[in-house]
Design a protein around this motif. Sequence first.
Motif, PDB file in Angstrom:
ATOM      1  N   VAL A 194       0.858  -1.182   0.000  1.00 55.42           N
ATOM      2  CA  VAL A 194       0.000   0.000   0.000  1.00 55.42           C
ATOM      3  C   VAL A 194       0.899   1.238   0.000  1.00 55.42           C
ATOM      4  CG1 VAL A 194      -1.818   1.256   1.205  1.00 55.42           C
ATOM      5  CG2 VAL A 194      -1.768  -1.242   1.291  1.00 55.42           C
ATOM      6  N   TYR A 195       0.568   2.204  -0.852  1.00 56.25           N
ATOM      7  CA  TYR A 195       1.423   3.379  -1.050  1.00 56.25           C
ATOM      8  C   TYR A 195       0.601   4.652  -0.999  1.00 56.25           C
ATOM      9  CZ  TYR A 195       4.062   6.735  -4.023  1.00 56.25           C
ATOM     10  OH  TYR A 195       4.688   7.843  -4.547  1.00 56.25           O
ATOM     11  N   ASP A 196       1.096   5.622  -0.231  1.00 50.83           N
ATOM     12  CA  ASP A 196       0.477   6.946  -0.165  1.00 50.83           C
ATOM     13  C   ASP A 196       1.525   7.974  -0.570  1.00 50.83           C
ATOM     14  OD1 ASP A 196      -0.639   9.401   0.452  1.00 50.83           O
ATOM     15  OD2 ASP A 196      -1.472   8.774   2.376  1.00 50.83           O
ATOM     16  N   PRO A 197       1.406   8.586  -1.751  1.00 55.02           N
ATOM     17  CA  PRO A 197       2.428   9.523  -2.239  1.00 55.02           C
ATOM     18  C   PRO A 197       2.416  10.881  -1.561  1.00 55.02           C
ATOM     19  CG  PRO A 197       0.624   9.380  -3.804  1.00 55.02           C
ATOM     20  CD  PRO A 197       0.350   8.355  -2.758  1.00 55.02           C
ATOM     21  N   THR A 198       1.378  11.186  -0.799  1.00 55.72           N
ATOM     22  CA  THR A 198       1.322  12.436  -0.014  1.00 55.72           C
ATOM     23  C   THR A 198       0.817  12.052   1.377  1.00 55.72           C
ATOM     24  OG1 THR A 198      -0.937  12.920  -0.799  1.00 55.72           O
ATOM     25  CG2 THR A 198       0.866  13.861  -2.050  1.00 55.72           C
ATOM     26  N   CYS A 199       1.631  11.323   2.128  1.00 62.02           N
ATOM     27  CA  CYS A 199       1.114  10.561   3.274  1.00 62.02           C
ATOM     28  C   CYS A 199       0.794  11.386   4.507  1.00 62.02           C
ATOM     29  CB  CYS A 199       2.058   9.424   3.629  1.00 62.02           C
ATOM     30  SG  CYS A 199       3.637   9.931   4.327  1.00 62.02           S
ATOM     31  N   GLU A 228       6.350  12.126   1.780  1.00 60.89           N
ATOM     32  CA  GLU A 228       5.794  13.357   2.334  1.00 60.89           C
ATOM     33  C   GLU A 228       6.827  14.471   2.191  1.00 60.89           C
ATOM     34  OE1 GLU A 228       4.073  16.472   3.948  1.00 60.89           O
ATOM     35  OE2 GLU A 228       2.968  14.619   3.491  1.00 60.89           O
ATOM     36  N   ILE A 229       6.396  15.606   1.679  1.00 62.37           N
ATOM     37  CA  ILE A 229       7.332  16.698   1.390  1.00 62.37           C
ATOM     38  C   ILE A 229       7.778  17.447   2.637  1.00 62.37           C
ATOM     39  CG2 ILE A 229       5.537  18.447   0.977  1.00 62.37           C
ATOM     40  CD1 ILE A 229       7.291  19.394  -1.413  1.00 62.37           C
ATOM     41  N   ASN A 230       6.935  17.514   3.657  1.00 62.30           N
ATOM     42  CA  ASN A 230       7.241  18.279   4.864  1.00 62.30           C
ATOM     43  C   ASN A 230       8.006  17.419   5.864  1.00 62.30           C
ATOM     44  OD1 ASN A 230       6.401  19.108   7.799  1.00 62.30           O
ATOM     45  ND2 ASN A 230       6.144  20.952   6.558  1.00 62.30           N
ATOM     46  N   LEU A 231       9.167  17.904   6.323  1.00 61.59           N
ATOM     47  CA  LEU A 231      10.023  17.107   7.202  1.00 61.59           C
ATOM     48  C   LEU A 231       9.337  16.764   8.517  1.00 61.59           C
ATOM     49  CD1 LEU A 231      12.720  15.836   8.022  1.00 61.59           C
ATOM     50  CD2 LEU A 231      13.507  18.103   8.717  1.00 61.59           C
ATOM     51  N   THR A 256       6.975  14.444  -4.301  1.00 58.93           N
ATOM     52  CA  THR A 256       6.543  13.302  -5.094  1.00 58.93           C
ATOM     53  C   THR A 256       6.475  13.605  -6.590  1.00 58.93           C
ATOM     54  OG1 THR A 256       5.306  12.318  -3.266  1.00 58.93           O
ATOM     55  CG2 THR A 256       4.632  11.691  -5.469  1.00 58.93           C
ATOM     56  N   LEU A 257       6.006  14.785  -6.955  1.00 58.00           N
ATOM     57  CA  LEU A 257       5.855  15.096  -8.379  1.00 58.00           C
ATOM     58  C   LEU A 257       7.195  15.416  -9.039  1.00 58.00           C
ATOM     59  CD1 LEU A 257       2.552  17.178  -8.428  1.00 58.00           C
ATOM     60  CD2 LEU A 257       2.875  14.734  -8.812  1.00 58.00           C
ATOM     61  N   PHE A 311      -0.950  14.566  -9.823  1.00 57.64           N
ATOM     62  CA  PHE A 311      -1.021  13.567  -8.753  1.00 57.64           C
ATOM     63  C   PHE A 311      -1.797  12.335  -9.207  1.00 57.64           C
ATOM     64  CE2 PHE A 311      -0.149  17.256  -5.901  1.00 57.64           C
ATOM     65  CZ  PHE A 311       0.927  16.712  -5.214  1.00 57.64           C
ATOM     66  N   VAL A 312      -2.911  12.541  -9.902  1.00 58.55           N
ATOM     67  CA  VAL A 312      -3.714  11.410 -10.371  1.00 58.55           C
ATOM     68  C   VAL A 312      -2.891  10.523 -11.298  1.00 58.55           C
ATOM     69  CG1 VAL A 312      -5.657  10.762 -11.842  1.00 58.55           C
ATOM     70  CG2 VAL A 312      -5.967  12.515 -10.081  1.00 58.55           C
ATOM     71  N   GLN A 313      -2.199  11.134 -12.257  1.00 54.44           N
ATOM     72  CA  GLN A 313      -1.425  10.325 -13.202  1.00 54.44           C
ATOM     73  C   GLN A 313      -0.240   9.630 -12.533  1.00 54.44           C
ATOM     74  OE1 GLN A 313      -1.421  11.948 -17.544  1.00 54.44           O
ATOM     75  NE2 GLN A 313      -1.370  13.748 -16.207  1.00 54.44           N
ATOM     76  N   HIS A 314       0.365  10.297 -11.533  1.00 57.18           N
ATOM     77  CA  HIS A 314       1.426   9.643 -10.771  1.00 57.18           C
ATOM     78  C   HIS A 314       0.880   8.395 -10.077  1.00 57.18           C
ATOM     79  CE1 HIS A 314       4.743   8.952  -7.974  1.00 57.18           C
ATOM     80  NE2 HIS A 314       3.820   8.867  -7.025  1.00 57.18           N
TER      81      HIS A 314
END
Length: 504
Positions: A194-199, A228-231, A256-257, A311-314
């Motif tokens: 299971v993967y969440d690209p903006t978790c 997740e982009i934010n540390l 992610t993008l 995001f959708v296409q990723h």
Amino acid sequence: MTITKQELESRLWDAANALRGPVDPADFKTYVFPMLFWKWISDTWAHEHNAALDEYGDDLDDEIEADFHRFEMPEGTLWSVVTGKVKNLGAEIARTFQRIEKANPRSLAGVFGDASWGNKERIPEPALLGLIKAFNQIRLDPSTVSHDLLGAGYEYLLKNFADESGKKAGEFFTPREVVNLLVGILQPEPGESVYDPTCGSGGMLVATINQLREAGMDHRTLRVYGQEINLTTASIARMNLFLHEIEDFDIKRGDTLRAPAFKDSTGTVRQFDAVIANPPFSLSNWGAERWSSDPRAICGVPPAKNGDLAFVQHMVSSMNPGTGRVGVVMPHGVLFRGGAEAKIRQGLVDKDLLEAVIGLPPNLFYSTAIPACLLIFRDQKPADRKDHILFIDGSARFDKGKNQNVMSEGDVEVLVEAYRTGEDPDGEGGAHVRLVPFDEIEENGFDLNIGRYIKVAAVETADLGTALVAYADARQHRIDAENAMFERLAAAGVDLSMFEASDE
């Protein structure tokens, strides 16, 4: 001596309140979660040490004891030792965190985030001492607090911090009824990835684990991944998974993008069984300049000022052939906006990847009051849904809240059942659920606005959100057009003082 859920929540909230005043409520999470995590691993280490002593007594040595511990705690890093110091306590805590991370490089590197513990302007010493005093009232070892209870306490804090943070909360917290709806639709199975690209804080990944656990299935075989982009938020997600007794996970920090962190040996994005996310809505600076040659642009390059369909296409590119499915939260604008987005929408429909569009109630999210929708994609759709898209209107399924609307467990269950069966839960002959053939969608120019295919009693609610999105979109187009016109006029030497260019 065990502690009740109510007692734990009360004491955790007391800890957070110790910061109130000198620390902005939006920053509570930056300080409370690392302290909670440190207190937990310290108390647990001491509990494990006592268990080793009980079993081996005088025969206990370092090699034997190492087998009892999940994490290594270098000498002088336990909570009870460090918090007893009286000079430069914040700086001492920062050094302690660094030592613990260095001693556990594979599991804990960077887990405590980057808070400025030694900066007394950010966190004055009286506030730090109050935080420590509050945590001293709680013992967090396994004999006192189970993993389930500790996970529930962490979730309680996340929800309360989100309530305190207002719109800022959208960056790290998705309402749990939306999370549970997505997880219920995707139905992760034991052994899957299971993967969440903006978790964010990891809520969707934790929910997938909990669903298997509650169903009596082996959740330990589920593999979870997130970016997740934010540390600070990425650190909170890792702590969240540890506290929920999840070990097979990988959370990476990054964009992610622009720079997807999970790739296979050929350099293409890695693929997973279930991909689930609530990305930031209508992100304006998302890296469009790199996407013309990006293999993830399977249906085209989204507008530079709107990254929704990036995001959708990723996510679609990240789903496994055969077993792969995607569930993503999106603003309604992706359903009907024109230009490049219309072409991408048509491409996704033509590839027969989009299985369902589910309308959500308004004002569920912290970051926006407009209603959102869920897009469900599947690499292999069921035979009866091929060349069709299932539309579900759930816009009326909510209870009015003080600041936000909420969906009940019953609301979530009804929508999951509607997705699984394709039947109207209210038995109103398709008033809320309808399986629509591609021919009809093509006749509508691949416009996926739910109101085109379902006429419902709650149409006013849905139309309000749609109208707000359309207004914002049209307003931005007008501003862009005006700016382009003024640039041309200025280049032609026209005096612009006669114009009143305005964004109002």
